[in-house]
Motif scaffolding. Structure first.
Motif, PDB file in Angstrom:
ATOM      1  N   UNK A  97     -16.628  -1.702   5.655  1.00  0.00           N
ATOM      2  CA  UNK A  97     -15.604  -2.758   5.608  1.00  0.00           C
ATOM      3  C   UNK A  97     -14.620  -2.653   6.766  1.00  0.00           C
ATOM      4  N   UNK A  98     -14.230  -3.816   7.305  1.00  0.00           N
ATOM      5  CA  UNK A  98     -13.121  -3.897   8.246  1.00  0.00           C
ATOM      6  C   UNK A  98     -11.937  -4.449   7.470  1.00  0.00           C
ATOM      7  N   UNK A  99     -10.827  -3.708   7.472  1.00  0.00           N
ATOM      8  CA  UNK A  99      -9.664  -4.105   6.694  1.00  0.00           C
ATOM      9  C   UNK A  99      -8.447  -4.286   7.595  1.00  0.00           C
ATOM     10  N   UNK A 100      -7.624  -5.278   7.270  1.00  0.00           N
ATOM     11  CA  UNK A 100      -6.412  -5.554   8.034  1.00  0.00           C
ATOM     12  C   UNK A 100      -5.196  -5.411   7.131  1.00  0.00           C
ATOM     13  N   UNK A 101      -4.018  -5.498   7.761  1.00  0.00           N
ATOM     14  CA  UNK A 101      -2.779  -5.170   7.049  1.00  0.00           C
ATOM     15  C   UNK A 101      -2.174  -6.335   6.270  1.00  0.00           C
ATOM     16  N   UNK A 313     -12.150   4.415   0.473  1.00  0.00           N
ATOM     17  CA  UNK A 313     -12.741   5.734   0.221  1.00  0.00           C
ATOM     18  C   UNK A 313     -12.923   5.994  -1.270  1.00  0.00           C
ATOM     19  N   UNK A 314     -12.063   5.377  -2.069  1.00  0.00           N
ATOM     20  CA  UNK A 314     -12.165   5.536  -3.527  1.00  0.00           C
ATOM     21  C   UNK A 314     -13.133   4.544  -4.153  1.00  0.00           C
ATOM     22  N   UNK A 315     -13.768   3.731  -3.318  1.00  0.00           N
ATOM     23  CA  UNK A 315     -14.792   2.811  -3.811  1.00  0.00           C
ATOM     24  C   UNK A 315     -14.290   1.484  -4.325  1.00  0.00           C
ATOM     25  N   UNK A 316     -12.982   1.227  -4.154  1.00  0.00           N
ATOM     26  CA  UNK A 316     -12.414  -0.048  -4.630  1.00  0.00           C
ATOM     27  C   UNK A 316     -11.565  -0.688  -3.538  1.00  0.00           C
ATOM     28  N   UNK A 317     -12.184  -1.114  -2.415  1.00  0.00           N
ATOM     29  CA  UNK A 317     -11.401  -1.690  -1.320  1.00  0.00           C
ATOM     30  C   UNK A 317     -10.609  -2.913  -1.766  1.00  0.00           C
ATOM     31  N   UNK A 318      -9.389  -3.025  -1.248  1.00  0.00           N
ATOM     32  CA  UNK A 318      -8.529  -4.165  -1.573  1.00  0.00           C
ATOM     33  C   UNK A 318      -9.170  -5.407  -0.983  1.00  0.00           C
ATOM     34  N   UNK A 319      -9.745  -6.232  -1.835  1.00  0.00           N
ATOM     35  CA  UNK A 319     -10.635  -7.310  -1.393  1.00  0.00           C
ATOM     36  C   UNK A 319      -9.975  -8.298  -0.442  1.00  0.00           C
ATOM     37  N   UNK A 320      -8.733  -8.674  -0.714  1.00  0.00           N
ATOM     38  CA  UNK A 320      -8.105  -9.704   0.110  1.00  0.00           C
ATOM     39  C   UNK A 320      -7.827  -9.221   1.532  1.00  0.00           C
ATOM     40  N   UNK A 321      -7.908  -7.908   1.759  1.00  0.00           N
ATOM     41  CA  UNK A 321      -7.671  -7.376   3.101  1.00  0.00           C
ATOM     42  C   UNK A 321      -8.967  -7.062   3.851  1.00  0.00           C
ATOM     43  N   UNK A 322     -10.113  -7.335   3.231  1.00  0.00           N
ATOM     44  CA  UNK A 322     -11.406  -7.082   3.868  1.00  0.00           C
ATOM     45  C   UNK A 322     -11.846  -8.322   4.642  1.00  0.00           C
TER      46      UNK A 322
END
Length: 329
Positions: A97-101, A313-322
Motif C-alpha cells: 500500500x501507498x499511504x498519504x497523510x 504493519x498491523x494488517x489494518x491499513x487506514x483505508x481512506x489514506x491508501x
C-alpha cells in the motif's frame, strides 16, 4: 539471531511527534535518512539495512528498484499528500500500500494560497518598498486591490480546494469550482458554483488557485492557450505541483501584460535554476515548496504517517489514506 523488529526508514524531516508514536512500540526500529538523498545512496542504504518493512518519504523517489533493495517492504508512506515521485503501479504489483497523510496539511496549503492571493492583490512587496525606500509620495500610483467581490476559480475540490473555497467565501469572494470528478450538487451545497468547462470559467476569474494532483491529465493544463483566456488583470496561484503550469507560457503572459501576476510555491524543476526568468519578475511571488510544511502541519503529517505505518504493519491499513486501493482485501 534474526531480530523480530520491523525496520522503518524515516526521513530527517519526520517530526518528534511521529517518532514518539513509533518509539512507543517495542517491535519497531527506526532508521533515519536524509530528505534529499540521491537515488543511488538511498538504494544503497536500503540494501545495507534490508529487510526494511516500511518507509516514510519526504521528497525521495520510490519505485521498483527501491522495492527490490528493501527486501520486504510492506508499506510506503508519504509525509504529505502528493505522490508523483512514487511508482504506484510498482507498489501495486507487489501488493504494497501507498499511504498519504490525509487532511494533515490541507489547512496549511489553503492558508498559503490565500496568503499569496492577498500578497498579490495588496501589492505587499511594492507597499513595503515604498515605505522603506522613502518613496511615500508615489504611494497612490500603484493602488492595491480588494478580494471582496472578486471571482476566484479553484481548480480541484479535494482536501485542499474545499478549504481554500471556505477561506475565499469568508473574504466575500465569488467562488467558482472546476473539478470534473465532484458532483455539481456537492459544490453548490458548499456555497460555490460548479464550472463544467475550464476554458469557459477562466475568462470570468480574477484569481485562479490550483489544487489538483499532478498526473498525465493535468501536466501542462495551464498552457499558453489557457493562459490567454484569463483577464489581463487576473492572478494565478499554484500551490499544487510544478508542471501543471507551463512556465515558459506563464513568463510570456506576464511580460506581455496578459496576466497581472503569479504566486508560485512549486516549479517544474526544484529548486528552480538561478536563471529561471520567472524569478526576475516583480509581479511574481515565490516560496520553496513549503505551502504544506508549517510547524503544525509537519507534526500533523508525521503523526498521521506514523499511524499509517502502524496500521499497515498491523494488517489494518487506514483505508481512506491508501492511494492504491487495489491492494486492499
Amino acid at each position: 539471531m534474526a531480530s523480530n523488529k520491523k525496520k522503518i526508514f524515516i526521513t530527517e524531516s519526520f517530526s518528534q511527534a511521529g517518532r514518539v508514536l513509533l518509539g512507543e512500540r517495542d517491535d519497531i526500529e527506526m532508521v533515519e535518512f536524509p530528505n534529499m538523498i540521491s537515488a543511488t545512496d538511498f538504494q544503497t542504504k536500503l540494501r545495507e539495512h534490508a529487510p526494511v518493512h516500511g518507509v516514510a518519504l519526504g521528497a525521495t523517489r520510490f519505485g521498483e528498484t527501491e522495492l527490490e533493495a528493501s527486501g520486504d517492504m510492506r508499506v510506503v508512506t508519504r509525509i504529505g499528500v502528493g505522490f508523483d515521485a512514487v511508482d504506484v503501479p510498482a507498489l501495486s504489483r507487489r501488493k504494497v500500500p501507498l499511504m498519504v497523510a490525509g487532511t494533515a496539511n490541507s489547512p496549511s496549503v489553503a492558508e498559503q494560497a490565500m496568503f499569496m492571493m492577498l500578497t498579490l492583490a495588496k501589492r505587499a512587496s511594492e507597499m513595503d518598498s515604498i515605505v522603506k525606500d522613502n518613496k511615500w509620495p508615489s504611494r497612490l500610483g500603484a493602488l492595491p486591490y480588494d478580494l471582496f467581490g472578486k471571482t476566484v476559480l479553484i481548480v480541484g475540490f479535494g482536501r485542499i480546494g474545499t478549504r481554500t473555497a471556505k477561506r475565499c467565501l469568508a473574504m466575500e469572494m465569488n467562488v467558482l469550482i472546476y473539478d470534473p470528478y465532484k458532483p455539481a450538487a456537492d459544490i453548490k451545497a458548499a456555497g460555490c458554483e460548479a464550472v463544467a468547462d475550464l476554458d469557459a470559467g477562466l475568462p470570468r476569474a480574477d484569481f485562479v488557485s490550483i489544487h489538483c494532483p499532478k498526473n498525465p491529465e493535468t501536466v501542462g493544463m495551464f498552457n499558453a492557450a489557457r493562459l490567454k483566456l484569463l483577464k489581463p488583470t487576473a492572478y494565478l496561484v499554484n500551490t499544487a505541483r510544478g508542471g501543471i503550469v507551463d512556465e515558459k507560457a506563464l513568463h510570456q503572459a506576464l511580460v506581455s501584460k496578459k496576466l497581472a501576476g503569479a504566486g508560485l510555491d512549486v516549479f517544474e524543476q526544484e529548486p528552480p535554476p538561478a536563471d529561471n526568468p520567472l524569478l526576475a519578475l516583480d509581479n511574481v511571488i515565490t516560496a520553496p515548496h513549503v505551502a504544506g510544511v508549517t510547524r503544525e502541519a509537519v507534526d500533523r503529517m508525521s503523526e498521521q504517517t506514523a499511524r499509517n505505518i502502524l496500521s499497515a504493519l498491523d494488517g489494518t491499513p487506514i483505508r481512506q489514506n491508501v492511494i492504491n486501493q487495489d491492494v486492499l482485501g
